[in-house]
Design a protein around this motif. Structure first.
Motif, PDB file in Angstrom:
ATOM      1  N   SER A 141       0.835  -1.155   0.061  1.00  0.00           N
ATOM      2  CA  SER A 141      -0.124   0.084   0.071  1.00  0.00           C
ATOM      3  C   SER A 141       0.980   1.345  -0.172  1.00  0.00           C
ATOM      4  O   SER A 141       2.016   1.278   0.339  1.00  0.00           O
ATOM      5  N   VAL A 201       5.352  -3.645  10.321  1.00  0.00           N
ATOM      6  CA  VAL A 201       5.239  -3.786   8.949  1.00  0.00           C
ATOM      7  C   VAL A 201       6.690  -3.438   8.132  1.00  0.00           C
ATOM      8  O   VAL A 201       7.741  -3.003   8.781  1.00  0.00           O
ATOM      9  N   THR A 232      10.204  -5.785   9.188  1.00  0.00           N
ATOM     10  CA  THR A 232       9.558  -6.816  10.145  1.00  0.00           C
ATOM     11  C   THR A 232      10.549  -7.703  10.709  1.00  0.00           C
ATOM     12  O   THR A 232      10.384  -7.948  11.698  1.00  0.00           O
ATOM     13  N   GLU A 264       8.511  -0.975   5.458  1.00  0.00           N
ATOM     14  CA  GLU A 264       8.378   0.224   4.976  1.00  0.00           C
ATOM     15  C   GLU A 264       9.493   0.296   3.975  1.00  0.00           C
ATOM     16  O   GLU A 264      10.629   0.745   4.695  1.00  0.00           O
ATOM     17  N   GLU A 316       3.049  -5.777   3.877  1.00  0.00           N
ATOM     18  CA  GLU A 316       2.492  -6.316   4.947  1.00  0.00           C
ATOM     19  C   GLU A 316       3.176  -7.663   5.040  1.00  0.00           C
ATOM     20  O   GLU A 316       3.640  -7.886   6.327  1.00  0.00           O
ATOM     21  N   ASN A 317       3.666  -8.256   4.240  1.00  0.00           N
ATOM     22  CA  ASN A 317       4.474  -9.535   4.105  1.00  0.00           C
ATOM     23  C   ASN A 317       5.505  -9.412   3.258  1.00  0.00           C
ATOM     24  O   ASN A 317       5.026  -9.138   1.951  1.00  0.00           O
TER      25      ASN A 317
END
Lengths: 188, 175
Positions: free
Chosen positions: A100, A168, A162, A170, A116-117
């Motif tokens: 995103s 998350v 992560t 980034e 997210e992953n």
């Protein structure tokens, strides 16, 4: 993980694992190679770090051609459009994820990709002595190399990961400037 | 799901990276004849790497392939672990593993029934972009080492000790 009987997904899954595992093997190997007795880890990570940016860059330079040929994406008119294409088309095509886009700077020259992953780190645990290693740094190189080929100088860096316990992953993207085409002398 | 192109580019960079890293001439570089398994000439791009360095990067690449092959082997569909015959395992490598890694099947599988198998791929994807013919023949082993390890690693997970070598007579065919 549920096992699908479907062979096709099986082999697709395997090919993505192949990439992930191969990358892991490479990072591991480099960590080994550069581990001198005297080397403090900071130094080690810096070396691995500095090795992966250009490597990723080289991949990006080639990947962009593959990408443009397969995606039918035209020229982007602004950085926002670029961000959309990166997140929704490129990441989806090559890594099967859609990050995103958030945190636009007021000037519209910076944004963040939130993953997210991160598929690169599927089987990874960072040992304590490599806590400063930016494991997925290859991605930044890829982004930089690919965008440079479409006349955009950008800076990409990880600000959250992560692997280091952040919620998350980034990647911060900053637009630096548009690269002017150098016309050969004598051409208008 | 990572795209196949991604693996291909990564593999290329990997070879280049390790090559750059190990190709500083090791001690005791002899100009004697060397086996046919390693590159016979210093790669053009490097600063005349010694044979020691080259051997080393080949074995490093092979070792990395081995690790990856092992891990892939552990993630195979369950039913494959019930193989009884060596030949079934080899057939599996030719079909499923090759499709998973290179999106195509192996072109031929031959054996002398004494435990030696020859797997032949007439258009090996990692070589296909280089040349067809003999032009870059001495560069080819670099691009095969990882895959040899990959096969050896998968076999070892399936409980078979093996020695995997590759030879290229003419690009992009390899055995």
């Amino acid at each position: 993980m549920s096992r699908q009987a479907n062979r096709g997904t099986e082999s697709k899954k395997m090919s993505s694992e192949l990439f992930t595992l191969t990358y892991g093997a490479l990072v591991t190997q480099l960590c080994k190679d550069y581990e001198n007795d005297e080397d403090v880890n900071k130094q080690l990570d810096k070396i691995v770090f500095s090795h992966f940016l250009p490597r990723g860059y080289n991949i990006g330079v080639r990947l962009i051609e593959d990408f443009l040929a397969r995606s039918n994406v035209g020229r982007c008119h602004d950085f926002r459009e670029t961000a959309d294409v990166i997140a929704k088309v490129a990441f989806k095509m090559y890594l099967g994820i859609t990050p995103s886009i958030t945190n636009w700077s007021p000037a519209g020259d910076e944004f963040s990709l939130i993953l997210e992953n991160n598929p690169l780190v599927d089987f990874v645990e960072l040992p304590d002595n490599h806590s400063s290693l930016i494991y997925s740094n290859l991605l930044c190189g890829v982004l930089r190399g690919a965008l440079e080929m479409v006349q955009m100088a950008v800076e990409a860096k990880f600000v959250q990961d992560t692997l280091k316990g952040d919620g998350v992953t980034e990647i911060r993207m900053r637009f630096i400037r548009r690269i002017e085409d150098n016309l050969p002398a004598g051409e208008e | 799901m990572a795209d196949a192109a991604l693996f291909e580019f990564l593999h290329t960079e990997m070879v280049a990276e390790l090559w750059a890293h190990h190709s500083d001439p090791g001690p005791g570089v002899s100009a004697g004849s060397r086996g046919g398994e390693e590159a016979r000439a210093a790669p053009l791009g490097s600063a005349g790497g010694g044979s020691t360095g080259q051997k080393m990067s080949l074995s490093v690449l092979e070792g990395m392939g081995f690790r990856v092959g092992q891990a892939l082997g552990e993630r195979l569909p369950q039913e494959t672990l019930a193989f009884r015959e060596e030949l079934d395992v080899l057939k599996f490598l030719c079909k499923d593993l090759w499709v998973a890694v290179f999106q195509k099947q192996m072109d031929s599988l031959r054996t002398n029934h004494q435990g030696t198998y020859v797997l032949q791929d007439n258009s090996f994807p990692l070589l296909i972009r280089m040349a067809s013919g003999l032009q870059y023949l001495e560069e080819a082993p670099k691009f095969l080492a990882f895959t040899c390890g990959l096969l050896r690693g998968t076999l070892s997970t399936l409980g078979i000790k093996s020695l995997v070598t590759a030879s290229v007579a003419s690009l992009p065919t390899c055995e």
